[in-house]
Design an enzyme around this catalytic site. Structure first.
Site, PDB file in Angstrom:
ATOM      1  N   THR A 144       0.835  -1.356   0.138  1.00  0.00           N
ATOM      2  CA  THR A 144      -0.126   0.059  -0.105  1.00  0.00           C
ATOM      3  C   THR A 144       0.946   1.203   0.023  1.00  0.00           C
ATOM      4  O   THR A 144       1.992   1.237   0.553  1.00  0.00           O
ATOM      5  CB  THR A 144      -0.864   0.043   1.039  1.00  0.00           C
ATOM      6  OG1 THR A 144      -1.164   1.426   1.566  1.00  0.00           O
ATOM      7  CG2 THR A 144      -0.436  -0.789   2.470  1.00  0.00           C
ATOM      8  N   SER A 179      -0.408   3.090  10.893  1.00  0.00           N
ATOM      9  CA  SER A 179      -1.113   2.238  11.453  1.00  0.00           C
ATOM     10  C   SER A 179      -0.405   0.863  11.662  1.00  0.00           C
ATOM     11  O   SER A 179       0.365   0.445  11.008  1.00  0.00           O
ATOM     12  CB  SER A 179      -2.530   2.006  11.000  1.00  0.00           C
ATOM     13  OG  SER A 179      -2.506   1.192   9.954  1.00  0.00           O
ATOM     14  N   TYR A 181      -1.928  -1.832  10.963  1.00  0.00           N
ATOM     15  CA  TYR A 181      -2.091  -2.402   9.543  1.00  0.00           C
ATOM     16  C   TYR A 181      -1.164  -2.167   8.715  1.00  0.00           C
ATOM     17  O   TYR A 181      -0.407  -2.918   7.808  1.00  0.00           O
ATOM     18  CB  TYR A 181      -3.353  -2.211   8.926  1.00  0.00           C
ATOM     19  CG  TYR A 181      -3.564  -1.896   7.449  1.00  0.00           C
ATOM     20  CD1 TYR A 181      -3.516  -3.187   6.781  1.00  0.00           C
ATOM     21  CD2 TYR A 181      -3.595  -0.846   6.840  1.00  0.00           C
ATOM     22  CE1 TYR A 181      -3.417  -3.318   5.214  1.00  0.00           C
ATOM     23  CE2 TYR A 181      -3.685  -1.089   5.404  1.00  0.00           C
ATOM     24  CZ  TYR A 181      -3.500  -2.161   4.641  1.00  0.00           C
ATOM     25  OH  TYR A 181      -3.644  -2.131   3.090  1.00  0.00           O
ATOM     26  N   HIS A 182      -0.833  -0.828   8.589  1.00  0.00           N
ATOM     27  CA  HIS A 182       0.280  -0.364   7.530  1.00  0.00           C
ATOM     28  C   HIS A 182       1.632  -1.094   7.897  1.00  0.00           C
ATOM     29  O   HIS A 182       2.373  -1.305   6.823  1.00  0.00           O
ATOM     30  CB  HIS A 182       0.338   0.906   7.421  1.00  0.00           C
ATOM     31  CG  HIS A 182      -0.858   1.691   6.655  1.00  0.00           C
ATOM     32  ND1 HIS A 182      -1.952   2.304   7.573  1.00  0.00           N
ATOM     33  CD2 HIS A 182      -1.250   1.889   5.414  1.00  0.00           C
ATOM     34  CE1 HIS A 182      -2.780   2.674   6.588  1.00  0.00           C
ATOM     35  NE2 HIS A 182      -2.617   2.294   5.581  1.00  0.00           N
ATOM     36  N   LYS A 185       2.205  -4.275   6.358  1.00  0.00           N
ATOM     37  CA  LYS A 185       2.772  -4.306   4.844  1.00  0.00           C
ATOM     38  C   LYS A 185       4.115  -4.190   4.805  1.00  0.00           C
ATOM     39  O   LYS A 185       4.949  -4.544   4.009  1.00  0.00           O
ATOM     40  CB  LYS A 185       1.779  -3.266   4.103  1.00  0.00           C
ATOM     41  CG  LYS A 185       0.204  -3.593   4.590  1.00  0.00           C
ATOM     42  CD  LYS A 185      -0.346  -4.755   3.739  1.00  0.00           C
ATOM     43  CE  LYS A 185      -0.868  -4.638   2.290  1.00  0.00           C
ATOM     44  NZ  LYS A 185      -1.657  -5.675   1.803  1.00  0.00           N
TER      45      LYS A 185
HETATM   46  N1  LIG Z   1      -8.873  -1.611  -1.064  1.00  0.00           N
HETATM   47  C1  LIG Z   1      -8.033  -0.832  -1.134  1.00  0.00           C
HETATM   48  O1  LIG Z   1      -8.364   0.282  -1.345  1.00  0.00           O
HETATM   49  C2  LIG Z   1      -6.701  -1.153  -0.882  1.00  0.00           C
HETATM   50  C3  LIG Z   1      -5.561  -0.122  -1.122  1.00  0.00           C
HETATM   51  C4  LIG Z   1      -4.356  -0.568  -0.934  1.00  0.00           C
HETATM   52  C5  LIG Z   1      -3.970  -1.776  -0.954  1.00  0.00           C
HETATM   53  N2  LIG Z   1      -4.857  -2.840  -0.635  1.00  0.00           N
HETATM   54  C6  LIG Z   1      -4.641  -4.275  -0.445  1.00  0.00           C
HETATM   55  O2  LIG Z   1      -5.187  -5.171  -1.313  1.00  0.00           O
HETATM   56  C7  LIG Z   1      -5.606  -6.378  -0.738  1.00  0.00           C
HETATM   57  C8  LIG Z   1      -7.007  -6.571  -0.834  1.00  0.00           C
HETATM   58  O3  LIG Z   1      -7.889  -5.411  -0.470  1.00  0.00           O
HETATM   59  P1  LIG Z   1      -9.257  -5.523  -0.505  1.00  0.00           P
HETATM   60  O4  LIG Z   1      -9.796  -4.248  -0.231  1.00  0.00           O
HETATM   61  O5  LIG Z   1      -9.678  -6.663  -1.699  1.00  0.00           O
HETATM   62  O6  LIG Z   1      -9.632  -6.320   0.952  1.00  0.00           O
HETATM   63  P2  LIG Z   1     -10.898  -7.281   1.073  1.00  0.00           P
HETATM   64  O7  LIG Z   1     -10.891  -7.421   2.701  1.00  0.00           O
HETATM   65  O8  LIG Z   1     -12.115  -6.981   0.347  1.00  0.00           O
HETATM   66  O9  LIG Z   1     -10.378  -8.880   0.658  1.00  0.00           O
HETATM   67  C9  LIG Z   1      -9.413  -9.781   1.363  1.00  0.00           C
HETATM   68  C10 LIG Z   1      -9.764 -11.048   1.478  1.00  0.00           C
HETATM   69  O10 LIG Z   1      -8.615 -11.758   1.629  1.00  0.00           O
HETATM   70  C11 LIG Z   1      -9.233 -12.707   2.599  1.00  0.00           C
HETATM   71  N3  LIG Z   1      -8.113 -13.222   3.425  1.00  0.00           N
HETATM   72  C12 LIG Z   1      -7.702 -12.235   4.595  1.00  0.00           C
HETATM   73  N4  LIG Z   1      -7.119 -13.129   5.405  1.00  0.00           N
HETATM   74  C13 LIG Z   1      -6.771 -14.181   4.534  1.00  0.00           C
HETATM   75  C14 LIG Z   1      -6.096 -15.568   5.143  1.00  0.00           C
HETATM   76  N5  LIG Z   1      -5.333 -15.637   6.296  1.00  0.00           N
HETATM   77  N6  LIG Z   1      -6.376 -16.781   4.293  1.00  0.00           N
HETATM   78  C15 LIG Z   1      -7.204 -16.603   3.430  1.00  0.00           C
HETATM   79  N7  LIG Z   1      -7.877 -15.417   2.862  1.00  0.00           N
HETATM   80  C16 LIG Z   1      -7.665 -14.562   3.623  1.00  0.00           C
HETATM   81  C17 LIG Z   1     -10.484 -12.160   2.964  1.00  0.00           C
HETATM   82  O11 LIG Z   1     -11.360 -13.253   3.311  1.00  0.00           O
HETATM   83  C18 LIG Z   1     -10.917 -11.466   1.928  1.00  0.00           C
HETATM   84  O12 LIG Z   1     -11.882 -12.086   1.019  1.00  0.00           O
HETATM   85  C19 LIG Z   1      -5.159  -6.147   0.559  1.00  0.00           C
HETATM   86  O13 LIG Z   1      -3.910  -6.704   0.834  1.00  0.00           O
HETATM   87  C20 LIG Z   1      -4.983  -4.737   0.960  1.00  0.00           C
HETATM   88  O14 LIG Z   1      -3.940  -4.286   1.796  1.00  0.00           O
HETATM   89  C21 LIG Z   1      -6.424  -2.345  -0.934  1.00  0.00           C
END
Ligand SMILES: NC(=O)c1ccc[n+]([C@@H]2O[C@H](COP(=O)([O-])OP(=O)(O)OC[C@H]3O[C@@H](n4cnc5c(N)ncnc54)[C@H](O)[C@@H]3O)[C@@H](O)[C@H]2O)c1
Length: 383
Positions: A144, A179, A181-182, A185
């Site tokens: 991120t 955070s 979370y960050h 990453k």
């Molecule tokens: N959505 C955003 O704006 C955004 C921005 C920057 C980075 N990201 C990154 O992109 C990725 C996806 O984000 P998103 O918004 O789709 O999130 P999301 O929560 O919608 O999807 C994440 C998925 O991963 C699955 N998951 C989590 N832990 C797991 C595990 N231990 N084993 C198997 N499955 C697991 C969850 O069930 C979920 O379906 C993340 O890594 C996030 O950090 C997202």
């Protein structure tokens, strides 16, 4: 080409799995569905009604004749992960499967630990599985832009060349995440970089900005394929929240002064970036970092854009600056490079063109599902 999408039931993962399947990739999804469980625990729900993963995949097959294999399990369970990977034999692994909310990670100690264990152990397991049995596989990992924080100098793509006491080196760009979370990453990025250096693995870390939008070519094909639209105080992003607030006649809640500036991109660009990264893999031993966003906006800019678009639709939209629950700079310099994906062929969509179609129209359509109790922030960064 065989691709595994870890986290394929989530927001970015579902859209990506369909996009790659549509482009002829053989796609498998690994997901433990924990995100749906966290929503239930928080009492929050996506504004758009999403179908079960089994129904989604079935509808995709009925519509297109293309199948997607599904493995339900937790990637922090190494046994499960390695068995699932052996059934798919992937040439690329796209890893979205993490806990992705900053407020969630700041709820309390348990949520901070859960976030870091889930994210760091899951990624470490993938690295060990690759080392053991899939050393040529390309890992495309979602990082991120929040890993960098808001430094008072330009943000490079992963590395910076520094001169110090007459000597020069190119080193990982300094990180100041905001955070737990960050931070997870950042820990992932270090672990992946190390695994590439010592085991010769290949990986691309995509430092993604905030993603917006419900529609992609594929998720728009049928109501049963619809993607999530999170607006709650824990998993919702500011832009989503503003759109839903505009639709239900609730003032847009800007945290603090609103000068917080971040990178953003349309979900259609997310799926395209995944395709580009997979089609142009990193070399063995290489840890490549791309900044994956297309535009920069401050939170105040976003509120004004939503207000203008809302007024055009005949909505009554006010803006309220409320106390900031986060500890972050509210006025700061922010400039980040993002040329790598553009030079590999990304053609960006712009928020000014998609605000209505991909967000406000959905907010309007499903506004009766909005739960006002879920909008205001309940998690504080302070002690
Ligand atoms: N959505 C955003 O704006 C955004 C921005 C920057 C980075 N990201 C990154 O992109 C990725 C996806 O984000 P998103 O918004 O789709 O999130 P999301 O929560 O919608 O999807 C994440 C998925 O991963 C699955 N998951 C989590 N832990 C797991 C595990 N231990 N084993 C198997 N499955 C697991 C969850 O069930 C979920 O379906 C993340 O890594 C996030 O950090 C997202």
């Amino acid at each position: 080409m065989k691709v595994v999408v870890i986290g394929g039931d989530g927001y970015c993962g579902w859209a990506t799995a369909l996009h790659l399947s549509n482009r002829g990739y053989e796609v498998s999804i690994i997901d433990n569905l924990v995100r749906r469980y966290w929503d239930v625990q928080l009492g929050a729900e996506t504004l758009t009604p999403i179908a079960s993963i089994q129904q989604r995949i079935q509808r995709w097959r009925d519509l297109t004749g293309k199948s997607i294999d599904l493995f339900i399990g937790d990637i922090t369970d190494y046994d499960f992960l390695i068995k699932a990977l052996h059934k798919c034999e992937p040439e690329a692994i796209v890893h979205f499967g993490e806990q992705r909310s900053a407020p969630f990670s700041m709820i309390d100690r348990e949520h901070a630990v859960l976030t870091q264990v889930n994210n760091v152990v899951g990624t470490l397991n993938i690295l060990y599985a690759m080392r053991q049995d899939f050393p040529d596989c390309h890992l495309v990992k979602l990082g991120t832009m929040g890993e960098y924080g808001t430094p008072n100098i330009d943000i490079e793509e992963g590395y910076i060349t520094i001169e110090h006491n007459g000597r020069k080196d190119t080193l990982p760009y300094p990180k100041q995440p905001g955070s737990f979370y960050h931070l997870s990453k950042v820990h992932d990025s270090h672990n992946i970089h190390f695994a590439c250096r010592v085991w010769g693995l290949r990986a691309t870390d995509l430092n993604q900005g905030v993603v917006y939008g419900v529609l992609t070519e594929e998720t728009g094909m049928d109501e049963m394929l619809i993607n999530r639209l999170d607006y709650d105080g824990v998993f919702g992003t500011a832009l989503n929240r503003f759109c839903i607030q505009a639709a239900i006649g609730y003032p847009l809640t800007v945290y603090g002064k609103g000068g917080q500036t971040r990178g953003f991109l349309d979900i259609r660009d997310t799926v395209r970036c995944m395709e580009i990264a997979i089609a142009n893999p990193a070399d063995p031993g290489k840890f490549r970092v791309f900044n994956q966003f297309t535009e920069l906006f401050s939170i105040g800019d976003l509120a004004e854009m939503v207000q203008k678009a809302g007024i055009k639709m005949g909505l009554d939209v006010a803006i309220n600056n409320i106390d900031n629950p986060r500890v972050e700079l509210e006025q700061h310099y922010f400039y980040a490079k993002n040329t790598s994906l553009l030079s590999l062929g990304l053609e960006p969509h712009y928020l000014s063109d998609s605000l209505l179609d991909s967000l406000l129209n959905f907010a309007q359509k499903y506004k009766d599902r909005a739960d006002k109790e879920q909008i205001l922030p309940k998690v504080s960064w302070r002690r």
